[in-house]
Every structure is written in structure tokens, then in C-alpha cells.
Motif scaffolding. Sequence first.
Motif, mmCIF file in Angstrom:
data_model
loop_
_atom_site.group_PDB
_atom_site.id
_atom_site.type_symbol
_atom_site.label_atom_id
_atom_site.label_comp_id
_atom_site.label_asym_id
_atom_site.label_seq_id
_atom_site.Cartn_x
_atom_site.Cartn_y
_atom_site.Cartn_z
ATOM 1 N N MET A 185 41.467 35.945 55.347
ATOM 2 C CA MET A 185 41.732 36.906 54.253
ATOM 3 C C MET A 185 41.727 36.178 52.776
ATOM 4 N N ALA A 186 41.371 35.022 52.737
ATOM 5 C CA ALA A 186 41.057 34.407 51.341
ATOM 6 C C ALA A 186 40.351 34.962 50.406
ATOM 7 N N VAL A 187 39.298 35.790 50.885
ATOM 8 C CA VAL A 187 38.244 36.476 50.052
ATOM 9 C C VAL A 187 39.074 37.691 49.540
ATOM 10 N N ILE A 188 39.818 38.591 50.529
ATOM 11 C CA ILE A 188 40.270 39.683 50.020
ATOM 12 C C ILE A 188 41.602 39.310 48.949
ATOM 13 N N ALA A 189 42.253 38.189 49.498
ATOM 14 C CA ALA A 189 43.458 37.794 48.420
ATOM 15 C C ALA A 189 42.808 37.773 47.052
ATOM 16 N N GLY A 190 41.659 36.872 46.853
ATOM 17 C CA GLY A 190 40.898 37.068 45.619
ATOM 18 C C GLY A 190 40.724 38.038 44.967
ATOM 19 N N MET A 191 40.394 39.045 45.784
ATOM 20 C CA MET A 191 40.083 40.813 45.241
ATOM 21 C C MET A 191 41.558 41.071 44.487
ATOM 22 N N ALA A 192 42.632 40.450 44.997
ATOM 23 C CA ALA A 192 43.928 40.990 44.408
ATOM 24 C C ALA A 192 44.269 40.087 43.116
ATOM 25 N N ALA B 280 44.249 36.403 43.323
ATOM 26 C CA ALA B 280 44.762 35.088 43.834
ATOM 27 C C ALA B 280 43.737 34.131 43.511
ATOM 28 N N ASP B 281 43.917 33.181 43.122
ATOM 29 C CA ASP B 281 43.035 32.066 42.679
ATOM 30 C C ASP B 281 42.545 31.462 43.765
ATOM 31 N N GLY B 282 41.804 30.606 43.903
ATOM 32 C CA GLY B 282 41.093 29.842 44.903
ATOM 33 C C GLY B 282 39.578 30.234 45.341
ATOM 34 N N LEU B 283 39.056 29.899 46.451
ATOM 35 C CA LEU B 283 37.810 29.959 46.861
ATOM 36 C C LEU B 283 37.367 31.541 47.030
ATOM 37 N N GLY B 284 38.397 32.212 47.329
ATOM 38 C CA GLY B 284 38.194 33.708 47.633
ATOM 39 C C GLY B 284 37.781 34.382 46.182
ATOM 40 N N LYS B 285 38.425 33.847 45.055
ATOM 41 C CA LYS B 285 38.136 34.333 43.994
ATOM 42 C C LYS B 285 37.003 34.089 43.530
ATOM 43 N N MET B 286 36.422 32.852 43.743
ATOM 44 C CA MET B 286 34.983 32.458 43.519
ATOM 45 C C MET B 286 33.751 33.304 44.109
ATOM 46 N N VAL B 287 34.441 33.537 45.506
ATOM 47 C CA VAL B 287 33.536 34.425 46.314
ATOM 48 C C VAL B 287 33.308 35.569 45.676
ATOM 49 N N GLU C 293 33.658 36.693 42.338
ATOM 50 C CA GLU C 293 33.001 36.562 41.130
ATOM 51 C C GLU C 293 31.576 36.177 41.486
ATOM 52 N N ALA C 294 31.222 35.579 42.583
ATOM 53 C CA ALA C 294 29.949 35.605 42.985
ATOM 54 C C ALA C 294 29.029 36.884 43.457
ATOM 55 N N SER D 192 30.159 39.947 42.460
ATOM 56 C CA SER D 192 30.098 40.730 41.242
ATOM 57 C C SER D 192 28.867 40.455 40.276
ATOM 58 N N THR D 193 28.588 39.163 40.395
ATOM 59 C CA THR D 193 27.812 38.663 39.297
ATOM 60 C C THR D 193 26.192 38.332 40.170
ATOM 61 N N VAL D 194 26.279 38.538 41.449
ATOM 62 C CA VAL D 194 25.135 38.322 42.368
ATOM 63 C C VAL D 194 24.541 36.754 42.439
ATOM 64 N N ASN D 195 25.684 35.923 42.143
ATOM 65 C CA ASN D 195 25.330 34.433 42.164
ATOM 66 C C ASN D 195 25.338 33.813 43.314
ATOM 67 N N ILE D 196 24.243 33.698 44.044
ATOM 68 C CA ILE D 196 24.081 33.225 45.524
ATOM 69 C C ILE D 196 24.520 31.899 45.483
#
Length: 320
Positions: free
Chosen positions: A222-229, A231-238, A240-241, A243-247
Amino acid sequence: MDGFRIPLGQWVETGVDWIKDNLEGLLDVISLVVRTLVEGLTSLLVDTPFVVVIVVAALISWLVRSWQLAVGTAVTFVLLVGLDLWEPAMQTLALVLVAAVVAVVIAIPLGIWSARNTTVRAILKPVLDFMQTMPAFVYLIPAIVFFSIGVVPGLVATVIFALPPGVRLTELGIRGVDSETVEAGQAFGAKPGQILRGIQLPLALPTIMAGVNQVIMLALSMAVIAGMAGADGLGKMVVEAISTVNIGKGVEAGLGVVIIAVFLDRVTAALGNPAEYRSSLLGVLARRRDVRRNDAAEAAREAAAEAERQKASPRRGAPA
């Protein structure tokens, strides 16, 4: 059937609005406690020198599993530092650990209660089915309404999503204990609480720990989904990647999640069956303790045998 529609969504929305309006104090307390726990653990992990955290993680791996896992943990955690992912990785680890602890604290008592009460089991089963099959994104909607954007709605959604396997496997472990063993405890006059603590929980521990392992893995998923809400961390980086198509950024953040997942999975799996890992530090110490006990027991037997021989032999100078 034209015009026929059950307004389930409106009913749910009305219920959510009622909770937000009438239980605002309780929601504020939950938000404060959750935010304090996550931010406190995050500060501890981030502010501690990364070398210390890596050494502690490697020692934990060696303690419960093997020196090979300890080496792998040290190497992969150093990789996190090299990729400049240390802070978001520790933020994700803190979120997952707090969510997993909260879920386990709720799941194990519910699983025990369900195993010992058929009515509770009948009520919990459809509820757990609903929680486990509902798309995880749906949990974010009321969580964000209740707690706004940030780490709190992410953690609440994570706990709800990760809770069911902990309850199910705890119930399975308790119900799977041999009935004859339980009856033997009852025959000796043990009370239900004593049977639970002394017989059922120890014998069900491997299954319960498997449930804890699944709770942690689902919480991490759920880390990525928590990033959508928010929450800081690796999920938020995913996020952002995406949304910007940063592979490149997405791959690096995903690799960080994998490293944390492997570490938590191997450690919690070893806690459920510690006897299987003879190369762990606990296994080595246990074998040495057993050797010392066996040597002491052998010495005691030899001393007792020598005493018996001395008693049986005739005294010196005694007439034949």
C-alpha cells in the motif's frame, strides 16, 4: 426497470458526513496519535546515522535468520544510500511498521475471539471478505475526507487493507491446535486463559507469524497508494514518476520498495519458525546451550554412577 436505482452511494456519503460532523473529536485524536507515531519513528530512523541503522538491521537479520541475510541486508541498504533513497526509504519503513503494529494489535485479538466464538466468526467472515476484496483505492476516499491529505489517511487505508489476513491466520492457527492437547490441559484443571496462553498460542505461533508476515507485505504493497494520499516516502516518488513519466525515478523507487520488502519478509518469516534457521545467531546460541546442558547432564550421570559403584564395593580392610 427504468428509473430504478438503489442510492447506496448516497447512503454511504450521508454516513461519512455524519461521522465527520459528530465524531470530529475522536478523528482528531486518531490523527494526532497516528501522526505522532509515524513522525516520531521517521525522525528516529532518519536522524540516526545510516551506518548505525544498517548495522542494526544486519544484526537483526543475523540474529533471526542467517549471516548471509545479514550481508545481503547491509549491501542492499548501502545501495539505498548510494541511490539517494535513504530518507524516503526510512519514511516508508516507518509507515509500514506503524501500520503493521496497529493492524496486528487489532487482528490477533479478533482472530482469537473468532476462533473461540462461532457467532463472532460468522459475523467477521463476510466483513473480512468485504475488506479483502474491496479495491484499496476506495479506502482512500473516506480516509481523506476524515483526515485530509497526509500520512494519516494513508496509514488508515493501509491498516484496513492489511488487517484481514492477520485475523484469518490467527483464527486458523488457534483452531488448528490439536484438540487432544487442549483436552489434556483441561483434564489437569487449566482455565481457558491458561490453555490459551500455555497451549494454543505457543502451538499456533508459526501460523500467527505467517499472518503477521502477510500483514506487513500487504502494508508495504500500500506504500504507493499511501503516496497518492500525500504520505512521504518511496510511494510518493513512484506517484511523481508516474505523473511525469520518469522511468528512471520510478525504477529506483520501486527497487527501494523491493529492498524493504525482502528485508521485512525474511525477518518476519524467520520469527515464525526460528528452529529452522540453524545458521542464525539465536540458533548457534541455542545449540551451544544444548551442548552445555548435555555435558552437565552427562557429568551428573557419571558422578551418580561412580557413587553407586563406591557404595557397592566392599570397604577396604573389611573381612572377606
